[in-house]
Design an enzyme around this catalytic site. Structure first.
Site, PDB file in Angstrom:
ATOM      1  CB  CYS A  14       2.244   2.319   1.586  1.00 20.13           C
ATOM      2  SG  CYS A  14       3.009   1.024   0.598  1.00 20.13           S
ATOM      3  CD  GLU A  69       0.898   6.181  -0.589  1.00 22.05           C
ATOM      4  OE1 GLU A  69       1.441   6.570  -1.641  1.00 22.05           O
ATOM      5  OE2 GLU A  69       1.442   5.369   0.192  1.00 22.05           O
ATOM      6  NE  ARG A  76      13.284   8.917  -0.085  1.00 22.72           N
ATOM      7  CZ  ARG A  76      12.430   7.909   0.010  1.00 22.72           C
ATOM      8  NH1 ARG A  76      12.271   7.052  -0.960  1.00 22.72           N
ATOM      9  NH2 ARG A  76      11.729   7.751   1.130  1.00 22.72           N
ATOM     10  CB  CYS A 112       2.906   0.696  -4.340  1.00 19.05           C
ATOM     11  SG  CYS A 112       1.799   0.182  -3.001  1.00 19.05           S
ATOM     12  CB  CYS A 139      -1.179   2.685  -2.194  1.00 15.90           C
ATOM     13  SG  CYS A 139      -0.276   2.232  -0.697  1.00 15.90           S
ATOM     14  CE1 TYR A 188     -12.738  -7.818  -8.955  1.00 16.66           C
ATOM     15  CE2 TYR A 188     -11.989  -6.585  -7.039  1.00 16.66           C
ATOM     16  CZ  TYR A 188     -12.745  -7.614  -7.590  1.00 16.66           C
ATOM     17  OH  TYR A 188     -13.492  -8.410  -6.772  1.00 16.66           O
ATOM     18  CD1 TRP A 226     -13.224  -6.642  -3.143  1.00 13.45           C
ATOM     19  CD2 TRP A 226     -14.692  -5.325  -2.084  1.00 13.45           C
ATOM     20  NE1 TRP A 226     -13.735  -7.347  -2.075  1.00 13.45           N
ATOM     21  CE2 TRP A 226     -14.633  -6.568  -1.418  1.00 13.45           C
ATOM     22  CE3 TRP A 226     -15.541  -4.347  -1.606  1.00 13.45           C
ATOM     23  CZ2 TRP A 226     -15.401  -6.835  -0.297  1.00 13.45           C
ATOM     24  CZ3 TRP A 226     -16.308  -4.617  -0.483  1.00 13.45           C
ATOM     25  CH2 TRP A 226     -16.219  -5.844   0.155  1.00 13.45           C
TER      26      TRP A 226
END
Length: 134
Positions: free
Chosen positions: A53, A55, A81, A87, A90, A124, A126
Site C-alpha cells: 500500500c 502507506e 476519491r 487497511c 498498514c 498488539y 510487536w
C-alpha cells in the site's frame, strides 16, 4: 492530539494521486509529515501477489530520505476519491514504526486527524512481545 487536519499534507497526497497515479498499478498516494516539517510522498505498488500500500511505500521512502519520525500521514485515492483510511496491515505497521503518529481519516468536510492507537484498540504491539536476548 487534536482533530485538526494538516490540509497542506492532504493536498500534497491529492496532487501526487492526480499526477502520478496511472492505471491499475498505482491508484493511491500517501503523504507523511516529518517531525522537521518536510513532506514525504509515495504511491502504492499494486501487484497480483499483494504489492504494498502507499502507506508502506511511504515508510521506506521516508527512511531513504533520512526521515525516521513521522507526525502525520494521509492516503488519498486517485480519480478524486478523497481520503482513504489505512487497511489493517498498514494500521499495524504505522503503530509499530510510529506509535504516536496521527492519521487523517474521514470523508469530505468531515476529515479529521486521529491517533493511530484509536484505529487499533486493544492492539498488539510487536516490540512489547519480543524476548530479551541474553
Amino acid at each position: 492530539m487534536t482533530n485538526s487536519v494538516d490540509h497542506e499534507l492532504v493536498q500534497a497526497a491529492a496532487e501526487v494521486a492526480r499526477t502520478r497515479c496511472r492505471g491499475d498499478n498505482h491508484t493511491v498516494a500517501a503523504a507523511g509529515r516529518a517531525r522537521d516539517g518536510r513532506i514525504v510522498t509515495a504511491v502504492n505498488a499494486y501487484h497480483f501477489t499483494g504489492g504494498p500500500c502507499a502507506e508502506l511505500v511511504l515508510i521506506g521512502a521516508a527512511a531513504a530520505q533520512g526521515v525516521y519520525e513521522l507526525d502525520t500521514i494521509v492516503a488519498v485515492g486517485d480519480r478524486d476519491r478523497g481520503v482513504i483510511p489505512p487497511c489493517g496491515r498498514c494500521r499495524q505497521a504505522l503503530l509499530d514504526y510510529f506509535p504516536r503518529i496521527g492519521v487523517v481519516v474521514g470523508e469530505g468536510d468531515r476529515i479529521r486527524t486521529v491517533p493511530v492507537t484509536s484505529l487499533l484498540p486493544e492492539s498488539y504491539v510487536w516490540a512489547d512481545h519480543q524476548l530479551d536476548s541474553e
